[in-house]
Design a protein around this motif. Structure first.
Motif, short mmCIF file in Angstrom:
data_model
loop_
_atom_site.label_atom_id
_atom_site.label_comp_id
_atom_site.label_asym_id
_atom_site.label_seq_id
_atom_site.Cartn_x
_atom_site.Cartn_y
_atom_site.Cartn_z
N THR A 260 48.31 69.89 -4.60
CA THR A 260 48.84 69.49 -3.29
C THR A 260 48.50 70.52 -2.23
O THR A 260 48.09 70.16 -1.11
CB THR A 260 50.36 69.26 -3.37
OG1 THR A 260 50.62 68.22 -4.32
CG2 THR A 260 50.94 68.87 -2.03
N TYR B 1 46.59 60.82 0.19
CA TYR B 1 47.20 61.72 -0.80
C TYR B 1 47.71 60.93 -2.00
O TYR B 1 47.38 61.26 -3.15
CB TYR B 1 48.34 62.53 -0.19
CG TYR B 1 49.05 63.38 -1.21
CD1 TYR B 1 48.48 64.58 -1.64
CD2 TYR B 1 50.24 62.98 -1.79
CE1 TYR B 1 49.09 65.35 -2.62
CE2 TYR B 1 50.86 63.75 -2.76
CZ TYR B 1 50.29 64.94 -3.17
OH TYR B 1 50.90 65.69 -4.14
N TYR C 71 42.71 68.84 4.00
CA TYR C 71 43.04 67.83 4.99
C TYR C 71 43.21 68.46 6.37
O TYR C 71 42.70 67.94 7.37
CB TYR C 71 44.32 67.07 4.59
CG TYR C 71 44.52 65.80 5.37
CD1 TYR C 71 44.05 64.59 4.89
CD2 TYR C 71 45.16 65.80 6.60
CE1 TYR C 71 44.21 63.42 5.60
CE2 TYR C 71 45.33 64.64 7.33
CZ TYR C 71 44.85 63.45 6.83
OH TYR C 71 45.01 62.29 7.55
N VAL D 93 46.24 69.61 0.98
CA VAL D 93 46.75 69.80 2.34
C VAL D 93 45.84 70.72 3.13
O VAL D 93 45.52 70.45 4.29
CB VAL D 93 48.20 70.32 2.31
CG1 VAL D 93 48.65 70.78 3.69
CG2 VAL D 93 49.14 69.24 1.78
#
Length: 148
Positions: free
Chosen positions: A117, A93, A124, A121
């Protein structure tokens, strides 16, 4: 040691290839007459398009390197899988975010950083889930073969 450098060079090459393909895609999408590695704001930072592209290629190579180096976190036996995942997430990140900002992929504003973000996320988590599912399947196959 040679295997490490081959892997690093390969990952950097993949980063450059992906970056170049993305820039071709967006240049075509916006019907530009010339390939542009990033936004107009990014391009304005440089004295010429060739300098902008050269810097972009270096950034893309570093992106590939970040993910290659982050993979080594999972090769240590000193940490739990949870700790490895947290370290891997933080490294990817932070490394990728800094490089994405440098590449001019999104404006450096709080709203865009939050948006980015959330997307990072979510991607991910999906990838983590798929890798964990694959690992569980592999363990079950090994146990089945070993235990008969």
């Amino acid at each position: 040691m040679m295997k490490f450098f081959k892997g690093l060079l390969s990952s950097m090459s993949i980063g450059i290839t992906v970056g170049l393909l993305i820039s071709i895609f967006f240049s075509s999408l916006f019907q530009l007459k010339e390939i542009q590695p990033s936004s107009n704001e990014y391009m304005a930072r440089f004295s010429s398009p060739i300098v902008a592209l050269t810097v972009a290629i270096v950034i893309w190579a570093f992106m590939g390197a970040v993910f290659y180096l982050a993979s080594f976190i999972f090769m240590t036996d000193r940490f739990s899988i949870t700790r490895k995942t947290v370290y891997h997430f933080l490294l990817t990140y932070c490394g990728y975010t800094g490089l994405a900002i440098a590449a001019g992929w999104f404006p450096y504003t709080p709203l865009w950083l939050v948006f980015y973000t959330v997307i990072f996320v979510l991607i991910y988590l999906v990838m983590w889930y798929l890798f964990m599912k694959s690992a569980r399947h592999l363990v079950a196959e090994v146990n089945k073969a070993t235990l008969g």
